[in-house]
Write a protein that holds these residues in place. Structure first.
Motif, PDB file in Angstrom:
ATOM      1  N   LEU A  18       5.450  -2.494 -13.917  1.00 27.53           N
ATOM      2  CA  LEU A  18       5.643  -3.560 -12.943  1.00 27.53           C
ATOM      3  C   LEU A  18       6.556  -3.081 -11.830  1.00 27.53           C
ATOM      4  O   LEU A  18       7.542  -2.387 -12.082  1.00 27.53           O
ATOM      5  CB  LEU A  18       6.267  -4.789 -13.606  1.00 27.53           C
ATOM      6  N   PHE A  26       7.690 -12.092 -13.469  1.00 26.07           N
ATOM      7  CA  PHE A  26       6.342 -11.717 -13.871  1.00 26.07           C
ATOM      8  C   PHE A  26       5.796 -12.772 -14.829  1.00 26.07           C
ATOM      9  O   PHE A  26       6.534 -13.611 -15.338  1.00 26.07           O
ATOM     10  CB  PHE A  26       6.311 -10.322 -14.514  1.00 26.07           C
ATOM     11  N   PHE A 130       2.862  -9.859 -11.455  1.00 24.33           N
ATOM     12  CA  PHE A 130       4.239  -9.912 -10.976  1.00 24.33           C
ATOM     13  C   PHE A 130       4.254 -10.502  -9.582  1.00 24.33           C
ATOM     14  O   PHE A 130       3.244 -10.513  -8.889  1.00 24.33           O
ATOM     15  CB  PHE A 130       4.971  -8.578 -11.079  1.00 24.33           C
TER      16      PHE A 130
END
Length: 148
Positions: A18, A26, A130
Motif C-alpha cells: 500500500l 485503507f 487505499f
C-alpha cells in the motif's frame, strides 16, 4: 470464477503493498458467511485486527455477503487516541491502527485465522483499497502463500 483471492491453508497469508498519502487509510473487502468461512487477521507492522468471517452467534442470516472494513492509520498511538476522540463527532466507521508515517509504503498481510471447526478453514478477500486510489481501483497482491 468470481473475483478475489482465497486462502485455505492454516497460516497462509496474502500480502498487499500500500502507498499511503498524507491521511493514511485503507479498506479490506472480504467474504462474510454463515458457514465454511474463517476469520481474516489483518497485520500492519506490529498492529493486528481480526475481521470476523461468521455472522455473530444467534444471527439467523443464512447468506454470504461481502463486507468492507476501513482502517485509519497513524504514526503514533497518541494520534490514534486523538482521532478516536474526534470520531465521536463524525459518522465515519473506522478501525484505528498506529505505526504508519504519512506518505509511506507498507505491506499489509491478510492471514487465515483458524476457527475450531475444520470445515471453516477458508478466507476470501475481494479487494484492498487505499485512500489515494478509492473508490474505483484496488491494489495488486505482491505475494500470496498457501492460497489458490
Amino acid at each position: 470464477g468470481k473475483p478475489g483471492w482465497i486462502a485455505s491453508q492454516p497460516g497462509s497469508c496474502m500480502k498487499f503493498q500500500l502507498t499511503f498519502g498524507q491521511d493514511p487509510r485503507f479498506a479490506v473487502t472480504y467474504l462474510k458467511s454463515y458457514r465454511n468461512i474463517s476469520n481474516v487477521q489483518v497485520k500492519l507492522r506490529k498492529a493486528t485486527y481480526t475481521l470476523k468471517g461468521h455472522w455473530p452467534k444467534g444471527d439467523s442470516r443464512q447468506v454470504s455477503l461481502y463486507s468492507t472494513k476501513w482502517f485509519k492509520v497513524h504514526k503514533s498511538e497518541l494520534g490514534v487516541r486523538a482521532t478516536k476522540f474526534a470520531r465521536l463527532y463524525t459518522l465515519a466507521d473506522f478501525t484505528f491502527m498506529s505505526g504508519v508515517e504519512p506518505n509511506s509504503k507498507l505491506t499489509v498481510e491478510l492471514c487465515l485465522s483458524p476457527v475450531n471447526d475444520q470445515s471453516q478453514q477458508k478466507i476470501k478477500v475481494v479487494q484492498v483499497v487505499f485512500a489515494e486510489m478509492m473508490p474505483f481501483m484496488h491494489s495488486m497482491p505482491i505475494g500470496a502463500v498457501g492460497g489458490r
